[in-house]
Enzyme design. Sequence first.
Site, PDB file in Angstrom:
ATOM      1  N   GLY A   1       0.836  -1.205   0.000  1.00 60.28           N
ATOM      2  CA  GLY A   1       0.000   0.000   0.000  1.00 60.28           C
ATOM      3  C   GLY A   1       0.864   1.244   0.000  1.00 60.28           C
ATOM      4  N   PHE A   2       1.809   1.286   0.935  1.00 62.50           N
ATOM      5  CA  PHE A   2       2.767   2.400   1.055  1.00 62.50           C
ATOM      6  C   PHE A   2       2.068   3.745   1.171  1.00 62.50           C
ATOM      7  CE2 PHE A   2       4.597  -1.045  -1.558  1.00 62.50           C
ATOM      8  CZ  PHE A   2       5.489  -1.521  -0.630  1.00 62.50           C
TER       9      PHE A   2
ATOM     10  N   GLY B   1       2.178  -6.608   5.046  1.00 60.22           N
ATOM     11  CA  GLY B   1       3.556  -7.088   4.947  1.00 60.22           C
ATOM     12  C   GLY B   1       4.426  -6.623   6.097  1.00 60.22           C
TER      13      GLY B   1
ATOM     14  N   ALA C   1       1.827  -0.907  15.027  1.00 63.17           N
ATOM     15  CA  ALA C   1       2.498  -1.890  15.876  1.00 63.17           C
ATOM     16  C   ALA C   1       2.382  -1.494  17.346  1.00 63.17           C
ATOM     17  CB  ALA C   1       3.962  -2.028  15.474  1.00 63.17           C
TER      18      ALA C   1
ATOM     19  N   ARG D   1      12.184  -0.074  21.523  1.00 66.56           N
ATOM     20  CA  ARG D   1      12.229  -1.532  21.648  1.00 66.56           C
ATOM     21  C   ARG D   1      11.609  -2.166  20.406  1.00 66.56           C
ATOM     22  NH1 ARG D   1       8.089  -5.140  24.753  1.00 66.56           N
ATOM     23  NH2 ARG D   1       9.272  -7.068  24.991  1.00 66.56           N
TER      24      ARG D   1
ATOM     25  N   PRO E   1      12.674  -8.196  16.004  1.00 62.77           N
ATOM     26  CA  PRO E   1      13.810  -7.611  15.283  1.00 62.77           C
ATOM     27  C   PRO E   1      13.906  -8.084  13.826  1.00 62.77           C
ATOM     28  CG  PRO E   1      14.493  -8.408  17.437  1.00 62.77           C
ATOM     29  CD  PRO E   1      13.070  -8.852  17.255  1.00 62.77           C
ATOM     30  N   LYS E   2      13.551  -9.341  13.571  1.00 66.88           N
ATOM     31  CA  LYS E   2      13.644  -9.837  12.197  1.00 66.88           C
ATOM     32  C   LYS E   2      12.713  -9.017  11.287  1.00 66.88           C
ATOM     33  CE  LYS E   2      13.716 -14.352  10.166  1.00 66.88           C
ATOM     34  NZ  LYS E   2      13.317 -15.739  10.398  1.00 66.88           N
TER      35      LYS E   2
ATOM     36  N   GLY F   1       7.975   1.644  10.446  1.00 63.66           N
ATOM     37  CA  GLY F   1       7.696   1.484   9.017  1.00 63.66           C
ATOM     38  C   GLY F   1       8.209   2.576   8.091  1.00 63.66           C
ATOM     39  N   GLU F   2       8.015   3.830   8.457  1.00 63.71           N
ATOM     40  CA  GLU F   2       8.379   4.910   7.545  1.00 63.71           C
ATOM     41  C   GLU F   2       9.765   5.497   7.829  1.00 63.71           C
ATOM     42  OE1 GLU F   2       4.433   6.379   8.571  1.00 63.71           O
ATOM     43  OE2 GLU F   2       4.410   7.312   6.585  1.00 63.71           O
TER      44      GLU F   2
HETATM   45  N1  MCN Z   1       7.933  -3.302  14.542  1.00 62.85           N
HETATM   46  C1  MCN Z   1       8.732  -3.801  15.558  1.00 62.85           C
HETATM   47  N2  MCN Z   1       8.966  -3.047  16.669  1.00 62.85           N
HETATM   48  C2  MCN Z   1       8.420  -1.811  16.824  1.00 62.85           C
HETATM   49  C3  MCN Z   1       7.570  -1.299  15.817  1.00 62.85           C
HETATM   50  C4  MCN Z   1       7.339  -2.078  14.676  1.00 62.85           C
HETATM   51  O1  MCN Z   1       9.253  -4.907  15.435  1.00 62.85           O
HETATM   52  N3  MCN Z   1       8.681  -1.100  17.903  1.00 62.85           N
HETATM   53  C5  MCN Z   1       7.776  -4.060  13.277  1.00 62.85           C
HETATM   54  C6  MCN Z   1       6.553  -4.981  13.285  1.00 62.85           C
HETATM   55  O2  MCN Z   1       6.817  -6.118  12.487  1.00 62.85           O
HETATM   56  C7  MCN Z   1       5.485  -4.117  12.651  1.00 62.85           C
HETATM   57  C8  MCN Z   1       6.268  -3.325  11.620  1.00 62.85           C
HETATM   58  O3  MCN Z   1       7.562  -3.152  12.216  1.00 62.85           O
HETATM   59  O4  MCN Z   1       4.473  -4.892  12.048  1.00 62.85           O
HETATM   60  C9  MCN Z   1       5.683  -1.949  11.254  1.00 62.85           C
HETATM   61  O5  MCN Z   1       5.234  -1.274  12.390  1.00 62.85           O
HETATM   62  P1  MCN Z   1       4.845   0.278  12.415  1.00 62.85           P
HETATM   63  O6  MCN Z   1       6.049   1.098  12.331  1.00 62.85           O
HETATM   64  O7  MCN Z   1       3.919   0.477  13.557  1.00 62.85           O
HETATM   65  O8  MCN Z   1       4.045   0.525  11.046  1.00 62.85           O
HETATM   66  P2  MCN Z   1       2.531   0.108  10.712  1.00 62.85           P
HETATM   67  O9  MCN Z   1       2.276  -1.269  11.167  1.00 62.85           O
HETATM   68  O10 MCN Z   1       1.617   1.194  11.103  1.00 62.85           O
HETATM   69  O11 MCN Z   1       2.609  -0.012   9.121  1.00 62.85           O
HETATM   70  C10 MCN Z   1       2.433   1.085   8.289  1.00 62.85           C
HETATM   71  C11 MCN Z   1       3.754   1.568   7.721  1.00 62.85           C
HETATM   72  C12 MCN Z   1       3.505   2.615   6.727  1.00 62.85           C
HETATM   73  S1  MCN Z   1       2.738   4.003   7.290  1.00 62.85           S
HETATM   74  C13 MCN Z   1       3.807   2.430   5.397  1.00 62.85           C
HETATM   75  S2  MCN Z   1       3.554   3.703   4.289  1.00 62.85           S
HETATM   76  C14 MCN Z   1       4.365   1.171   4.957  1.00 62.85           C
HETATM   77  C15 MCN Z   1       5.049   0.439   6.028  1.00 62.85           C
HETATM   78  O12 MCN Z   1       4.458   0.435   7.188  1.00 62.85           O
HETATM   79  N4  MCN Z   1       3.850   0.480   3.929  1.00 62.85           N
HETATM   80  C16 MCN Z   1       4.253  -0.834   3.738  1.00 62.85           C
HETATM   81  N5  MCN Z   1       5.656  -0.713   5.686  1.00 62.85           N
HETATM   82  C17 MCN Z   1       5.188  -1.441   4.626  1.00 62.85           C
HETATM   83  N6  MCN Z   1       5.611  -2.708   4.421  1.00 62.85           N
HETATM   84  C18 MCN Z   1       5.078  -3.425   3.412  1.00 62.85           C
HETATM   85  N7  MCN Z   1       5.515  -4.700   3.235  1.00 62.85           N
HETATM   86  N8  MCN Z   1       4.133  -2.919   2.573  1.00 62.85           N
HETATM   87  C19 MCN Z   1       3.712  -1.646   2.709  1.00 62.85           C
HETATM   88  O13 MCN Z   1       2.781  -1.175   1.897  1.00 62.85           O
HETATM   89 MO1  MOS Z   2       2.088   5.366   5.417  1.00 65.32          MO
HETATM   90  S1  MOS Z   2       2.472   6.711   3.887  1.00 65.32           S
HETATM   91  O1  MOS Z   2       1.632   6.643   6.590  1.00 65.32           O
HETATM   92  O2  MOS Z   2       0.547   4.719   4.948  1.00 65.32           O
END
Ligand code: MCN
Ligand code: MOS
Length: 764
Positions: free
Chosen positions: A245-246, A473, A516, A654, A658-659, A730-731
């Site tokens: 989605g991104f 993902g 997350a 935290r 981690p993977k 994620g971002e």
């Molecule tokens: N995580 C972790 N420890 C943390 C936070 C997160 O281990 N403290 C890991 C987890 O596996 C978690 C992942 O990182 O599922 C992402 O967590 P988070 O940062 O909370 O992001 P979101 O789950 O809210 O995902 C959205 C974010 C955004 S905004 C975009 S844009 C994006 C992204 O994630 N688009 C993606 N990563 C993507 N990854 C895939 N494969 N596809 C997309 O479209």
């Molecule tokens: Mo991510 S661009 O905040 O869905």
Amino acid sequence: MTVMEPNIKRGDAADGVLGGRLSRLDGPAKITGKANYALENQIDGVVHGVMVQSTIAAGTISSMDISAAEASPGVLLVLTPDNIMELKSATTWAGTPGPEGPYLALTNEITFNGQHVAAVFAETLEQATAAAASIKVSYVEKPAIFGFDDPGAGEGIAVEQMTIEWGNAEQALAEAAVRIEAEYRTPREYNVPIEPHGLIAKWDGDVLTLWEPSQWVDGMARSYAEWFELPFENVRIISPYIGGGFGSKALSLPHAAVAIMAARRLGRPVKLAVTRAQTFTAFGGRPATRQTLALGATKEGKLLSIVQRGANETAMTGAAVEPLGAVTSIMYDVPNFSSRQNIVPVHTVLPGALRAPGENPSAWGLESAIDELAYAVGIDPVEIRLLNYAEQDPHAKIPWSTRQLREAFAVGGEAFGWSKRSPKPCSMRDGNALIGWGVAAGTYPVRRTPGEALVRILADGTAEIASSSIDMGQGTYTIMAQTAAEVLGIPVEKIHVKLGDSALPRAPVAGGSQLANLMTGAVHKAALAARDELIGLALNDVNSPFRDAQANTLTISEGRILPPRGEGEGVAIADFMRQIGREKVETLRDTLPEDKRDGKDRYDNFTTMMTMKAPTEGGYSLHSWCAHFVEVRVDEDFGTVRVSRMVSALDSGRLYNPKLAESQWRGGIIMGIGQALLEEGIVDERYARVINNNLADYLVPTNSDVPDLQVISVGIPDYRASVLGGKAVGELPIVGVAPAIANAVFHATGKRIRSLPITLEKLI
Ligand code: MCN
Ligand code: MOS
């Protein structure tokens, strides 16, 4: 403020609990093809839809000849601006009322090239495609503004909320011993998920079911409910798997409105996907941006002033803002600061969100400019960043919750071998390859919206976790299972997580890298309640084998209820449930504030961004941080740039897994490499049309463009940022990659490229 530390295992966690390196639970289904993506669902009697788009950018449709299409074999319906349903205008994602008047998914007014103008529905996709091609549209054309460099575009409109100022930036700049000033640009960039946008829409009376990939099933269900004037509960979006989605799959789009109305009119389910080419205009990506940055400093390199003037393109029909001051205003300690921003309406689709909207182009400008300043004053690029290190949030003037950025520079630099860098540009080479080393920092805020989760311990000793949040993902399934396994004491392979269905308990958007933290928090809360209830039953139920144990508490581990001091083997949960005759123990918990728990507040929370907290709310400034170190090899004759080595050190607090976090980081860094070297929506100025609207011409990185990426976590648990100590993942990683690469290119070649992408013609 006291910060409660929840009871969490530390050190090298086992795979199945938080902090463990469990592989993605959705992996096998995806690899074996068992995972059903939205459009793969086989729905009986489905009708196929195809969108038709405008070939001009500005003007009015004067007539549309659909007679050949209507007479084509298999065609059931042709929708045009003249025969579509007027829908009710929907609340915006921010929670404000939509525009006045009805919502029209197709209109005769054309404001961008590639705007949907008609839709054809037929028995087969081929029939719909052929008929769509036969539609002839006549226009009264007006001159179009192709982009913000069009002489007709003007300076745009000031966005007051983007003005950030302290001190006297202009004066301090004028008085500074060293001044640098330049303009930095990013082109239009697109989300290009592998799975294009599309849906299957099916009506059963007044109940609407949609199979549609979605980053926010609750928010999108609200829009559909409002458009079609249905109760929210009557709309169900099913989205268990999403092919990327991104940022582009969080909001309801016009093609979906058209498909749903066709399904209603035809009384049959409708399937409609946009074509790859249409993914460039059916929704917007990151708008083109430009910013001038002026830095004033002492001759030792201490910043005295930053003046930023930015602009991004928006559509004629709406205001999209890409906040260019997002990183600029918090990265460095600077006594005088001024950032202002305009949006420039042009004939384009309304831009949307693309991984780190704001932070990404903001860091591109600032992290290039600070590198320029380092060379201007003759100090090392890491040094200058440490010299201007912000010990607290320079904008909000409050402490950081945690900021491991110094550690990121130290650890990343050490792993990269930064100390061996020869400072002068063009001073490192290997045969024909000019070698350059560059560095840049990045950051992303911690956003916070409440979540909700259901935990159900079943009679067979397994547990179910349910939430309408999604996994595209990132790893949501996996980390929610790990959270529940840890709290419940049930092995992770016995935990089943259900996501991506608006019929499940509510969740906020999977955007802004917040999911997350929010959803592990909600699962943690619900699982604690379920565990307490189970232990309560074990202590008190008349049929419980623990009733005479005279214990005041019990533990649960490996799926067994155990007496306190390891006396005896305990009882398996399944056996216990049988003995007390229970089908399940079920708890539903949310993390909403007390006064927002019910009714409209509760509904608004999950279907708009109403209760999202600013990263500075609560007295601390909450952000993730990173430093990227890059080596490039630039071919001296051809100007081709290869990223040959990269080390990134990141602070996301935290890590829950981690993977998966490392995989997220690598994915974001790869997108950053694409942004730096490849990605650019090329606009044909004559037609205001993006012409490279396919994956052969809009280039994204392939494996051969990406070296081995070393990512290192330097985060520490941050319990102010989230209940379980994590920050955003994620971002974050995409932020700072492009300037790190540009800085390395400068070091290799002595050429400063300030306009992305860095293509060979800019270097030769
Ligand atoms: N995580 C972790 N420890 C943390 C936070 C997160 O281990 N403290 C890991 C987890 O596996 C978690 C992942 O990182 O599922 C992402 O967590 P988070 O940062 O909370 O992001 P979101 O789950 O809210 O995902 C959205 C974010 C955004 S905004 C975009 S844009 C994006 C992204 O994630 N688009 C993606 N990563 C993507 N990854 C895939 N494969 N596809 C997309 O479209
Ligand atoms: Mo991510 S661009 O905040 O869905």
